[in-house]
Motif scaffolding. Structure first.
Motif, PDB file in Angstrom:
ATOM      1  N   LEU A 166     -29.526  34.119   0.867  1.00 36.53           N
ATOM      2  CA  LEU A 166     -29.473  32.729   1.284  1.00 36.53           C
ATOM      3  C   LEU A 166     -28.162  32.380   1.974  1.00 36.53           C
ATOM      4  O   LEU A 166     -27.920  31.231   2.300  1.00 36.53           O
ATOM      5  CB  LEU A 166     -29.688  31.812   0.075  1.00 36.53           C
ATOM      6  N   ALA A 167     -27.315  33.368   2.225  1.00 42.36           N
ATOM      7  CA  ALA A 167     -26.019  33.119   2.853  1.00 42.36           C
ATOM      8  C   ALA A 167     -26.203  32.734   4.309  1.00 42.36           C
ATOM      9  O   ALA A 167     -27.176  33.109   4.961  1.00 42.36           O
ATOM     10  CB  ALA A 167     -25.144  34.371   2.743  1.00 42.36           C
ATOM     11  N   ASP A 168     -25.252  31.968   4.812  1.00 43.13           N
ATOM     12  CA  ASP A 168     -25.257  31.594   6.222  1.00 43.13           C
ATOM     13  C   ASP A 168     -25.131  32.837   7.093  1.00 43.13           C
ATOM     14  O   ASP A 168     -24.510  33.825   6.706  1.00 43.13           O
ATOM     15  CB  ASP A 168     -24.084  30.660   6.525  1.00 43.13           C
ATOM     16  N   GLU A 169     -25.711  32.757   8.267  1.00 42.88           N
ATOM     17  CA  GLU A 169     -25.540  33.808   9.286  1.00 42.88           C
ATOM     18  C   GLU A 169     -24.250  33.480  10.027  1.00 42.88           C
ATOM     19  O   GLU A 169     -24.033  32.349  10.450  1.00 42.88           O
ATOM     20  CB  GLU A 169     -26.720  33.784  10.253  1.00 42.88           C
ATOM     21  N   ARG A 170     -23.392  34.457  10.186  1.00 36.01           N
ATOM     22  CA  ARG A 170     -22.112  34.244  10.867  1.00 36.01           C
ATOM     23  C   ARG A 170     -22.121  34.975  12.198  1.00 36.01           C
ATOM     24  O   ARG A 170     -22.520  36.133  12.280  1.00 36.01           O
ATOM     25  CB  ARG A 170     -20.969  34.724   9.999  1.00 36.01           C
ATOM     26  N   VAL A 171     -21.674  34.250  13.246  1.00 38.35           N
ATOM     27  CA  VAL A 171     -21.631  34.800  14.589  1.00 38.35           C
ATOM     28  C   VAL A 171     -20.287  34.444  15.208  1.00 38.35           C
ATOM     29  O   VAL A 171     -19.847  33.297  15.137  1.00 38.35           O
ATOM     30  CB  VAL A 171     -22.774  34.233  15.467  1.00 38.35           C
ATOM     31  N   ALA A 172     -19.637  35.432  15.818  1.00 35.15           N
ATOM     32  CA  ALA A 172     -18.362  35.193  16.504  1.00 35.15           C
ATOM     33  C   ALA A 172     -18.651  34.682  17.913  1.00 35.15           C
ATOM     34  O   ALA A 172     -19.425  35.286  18.650  1.00 35.15           O
ATOM     35  CB  ALA A 172     -17.540  36.472  16.555  1.00 35.15           C
ATOM     36  N   ILE A 173     -18.010  33.568  18.262  1.00 31.39           N
ATOM     37  CA  ILE A 173     -18.170  32.942  19.573  1.00 31.39           C
ATOM     38  C   ILE A 173     -16.849  33.065  20.331  1.00 31.39           C
ATOM     39  O   ILE A 173     -15.787  32.734  19.799  1.00 31.39           O
ATOM     40  CB  ILE A 173     -18.560  31.452  19.423  1.00 31.39           C
ATOM     41  N   CYS A 174     -16.924  33.539  21.567  1.00 27.84           N
ATOM     42  CA  CYS A 174     -15.737  33.721  22.417  1.00 27.84           C
ATOM     43  C   CYS A 174     -15.415  32.439  23.184  1.00 27.84           C
ATOM     44  O   CYS A 174     -16.318  31.697  23.572  1.00 27.84           O
ATOM     45  CB  CYS A 174     -15.990  34.807  23.456  1.00 27.84           C
ATOM     46  N   PHE A 175     -14.122  32.225  23.452  1.00 24.28           N
ATOM     47  CA  PHE A 175     -13.716  31.107  24.300  1.00 24.28           C
ATOM     48  C   PHE A 175     -12.310  31.344  24.830  1.00 24.28           C
ATOM     49  O   PHE A 175     -11.679  32.344  24.513  1.00 24.28           O
ATOM     50  CB  PHE A 175     -13.823  29.763  23.564  1.00 24.28           C
ATOM     51  N   ASN A 176     -11.844  30.431  25.654  1.00 21.44           N
ATOM     52  CA  ASN A 176     -10.530  30.455  26.319  1.00 21.44           C
ATOM     53  C   ASN A 176     -10.407  31.549  27.363  1.00 21.44           C
ATOM     54  O   ASN A 176      -9.321  32.036  27.632  1.00 21.44           O
ATOM     55  CB  ASN A 176      -9.382  30.508  25.311  1.00 21.44           C
ATOM     56  N   TYR A 177     -11.537  31.903  27.970  1.00 21.53           N
ATOM     57  CA  TYR A 177     -11.625  32.802  29.120  1.00 21.53           C
ATOM     58  C   TYR A 177     -11.325  34.256  28.759  1.00 21.53           C
ATOM     59  O   TYR A 177     -10.288  34.574  28.195  1.00 21.53           O
ATOM     60  CB  TYR A 177     -10.728  32.342  30.262  1.00 21.53           C
ATOM     61  N   GLY A 178     -12.238  35.101  29.102  1.00 22.86           N
ATOM     62  CA  GLY A 178     -12.085  36.529  28.865  1.00 22.86           C
ATOM     63  C   GLY A 178     -12.164  36.910  27.403  1.00 22.86           C
ATOM     64  O   GLY A 178     -11.654  37.955  27.012  1.00 22.86           O
ATOM     65  N   CYS A 179     -12.802  36.072  26.589  1.00 22.63           N
ATOM     66  CA  CYS A 179     -12.927  36.322  25.151  1.00 22.63           C
ATOM     67  C   CYS A 179     -11.532  36.406  24.509  1.00 22.63           C
ATOM     68  O   CYS A 179     -11.317  37.157  23.556  1.00 22.63           O
ATOM     69  CB  CYS A 179     -13.739  37.587  24.904  1.00 22.63           C
ATOM     70  N   LEU A 180     -10.592  35.623  25.058  1.00 22.30           N
ATOM     71  CA  LEU A 180      -9.223  35.615  24.559  1.00 22.30           C
ATOM     72  C   LEU A 180      -9.161  35.122  23.114  1.00 22.30           C
ATOM     73  O   LEU A 180      -8.375  35.606  22.315  1.00 22.30           O
ATOM     74  CB  LEU A 180      -8.341  34.731  25.452  1.00 22.30           C
ATOM     75  N   SER A 181     -10.009  34.153  22.784  1.00 22.27           N
ATOM     76  CA  SER A 181     -10.063  33.604  21.432  1.00 22.27           C
ATOM     77  C   SER A 181     -11.487  33.717  20.902  1.00 22.27           C
ATOM     78  O   SER A 181     -12.433  33.756  21.680  1.00 22.27           O
ATOM     79  CB  SER A 181      -9.651  32.129  21.432  1.00 22.27           C
ATOM     80  N   GLU A 182     -11.605  33.748  19.588  1.00 22.25           N
ATOM     81  CA  GLU A 182     -12.912  33.776  18.941  1.00 22.25           C
ATOM     82  C   GLU A 182     -12.902  32.864  17.731  1.00 22.25           C
ATOM     83  O   GLU A 182     -11.875  32.708  17.076  1.00 22.25           O
ATOM     84  CB  GLU A 182     -13.284  35.186  18.475  1.00 22.25           C
ATOM     85  N   ALA A 183     -14.054  32.286  17.456  1.00 19.91           N
ATOM     86  CA  ALA A 183     -14.258  31.502  16.241  1.00 19.91           C
ATOM     87  C   ALA A 183     -15.564  31.979  15.616  1.00 19.91           C
ATOM     88  O   ALA A 183     -16.554  32.176  16.329  1.00 19.91           O
ATOM     89  CB  ALA A 183     -14.333  30.010  16.555  1.00 19.91           C
TER      90      ALA A 183
END
Length: 187
Positions: free
Chosen positions: A17-34
């Motif tokens: 029942l755990a949440d599905e976690r997905v890394a999302i890229c941002f700040n151009y060129g996948c410089l940052s991820e959340a």
């Protein structure tokens, strides 16, 4: 022995029942991820929508809308809600996304949907790159129509979330058309 079995079942039920976690890229060129968490309740909504598809064409149409929704939910937990179409409307906003960020993040979301069995008519293919005018390049996520009789032969389509406002439906079109420059006119 009985306590161990109960403990194992409790741990398994909690992880199921755990949440599905997905890394999302941002700040151009996948410089940052959340890393964003998608609840089972929200994913059940996505599954219901995708299960309405009765053909590959219908699945692509629903998938375009579903990806917009997934991006809106991701924007609730990350700075990507600041993203604007193309590359020049973001005004250096924290959370802006270029086509590399979109291609990688969309591929990750599609892979999550595929792993859960939500894609019945398509499989996720490698990211594609188009190059025009020697210096202009663009990247996009790609799906391929499932063909169980002849794997790796189905028609391929880009699933491009870069063109629209944050959370708009993805642009889904044949890979060959996209490679020829098709898609909305944004910078």
């Amino acid at each position: 022995m009985g306590r161990r079995l109960v403990l194992c079942l409790m741990l398994w039920a909690g992880s199921a029942l755990a949440d599905e976690r997905v890394a999302i890229c941002f700040n151009y060129g996948c410089l940052s991820e959340a890393t964003v968490a998608l609840s089972e309740e929200r994913l059940a909504e996505i599954r219901e929508r995708l299960m309405l598809a009765d053909s590959a064409l219908a699945e692509r149409a629903i998938l375009a809308l579903v990806l917009g929704q997934l991006y809106r939910w991701a924007g609730e937990q990350s700075p990507i809600s600041a993203d604007r179409p193309g590359d020049f409307l973001d005004d250096e906003a924290y959370g802006r996304m270029d086509c590399i960020d979109h291609a990688e993040s969309t591929t990750r979301l599609l892979t999550m949907l595929e792993a859960r069995g939500y894609l019945r008519f398509h499989v996720v293919a490698p990211i594609s790159r188009r190059v025009r005018w020697l210096v202009a390049q663009h990247f996009s996520a790609v799906i391929r129509e499932r063909n169980d009789e002849a794997p790796d032969t189905g028609a391929r389509f880009v699933v491009d979330t870069w063109f629209g406002e944050h959370g708009d439906p993805a642009v889904v079109l044949p890979l060959e058309d996209w490679l020829d420059g098709e898609g909305p006119n944004v910078s």
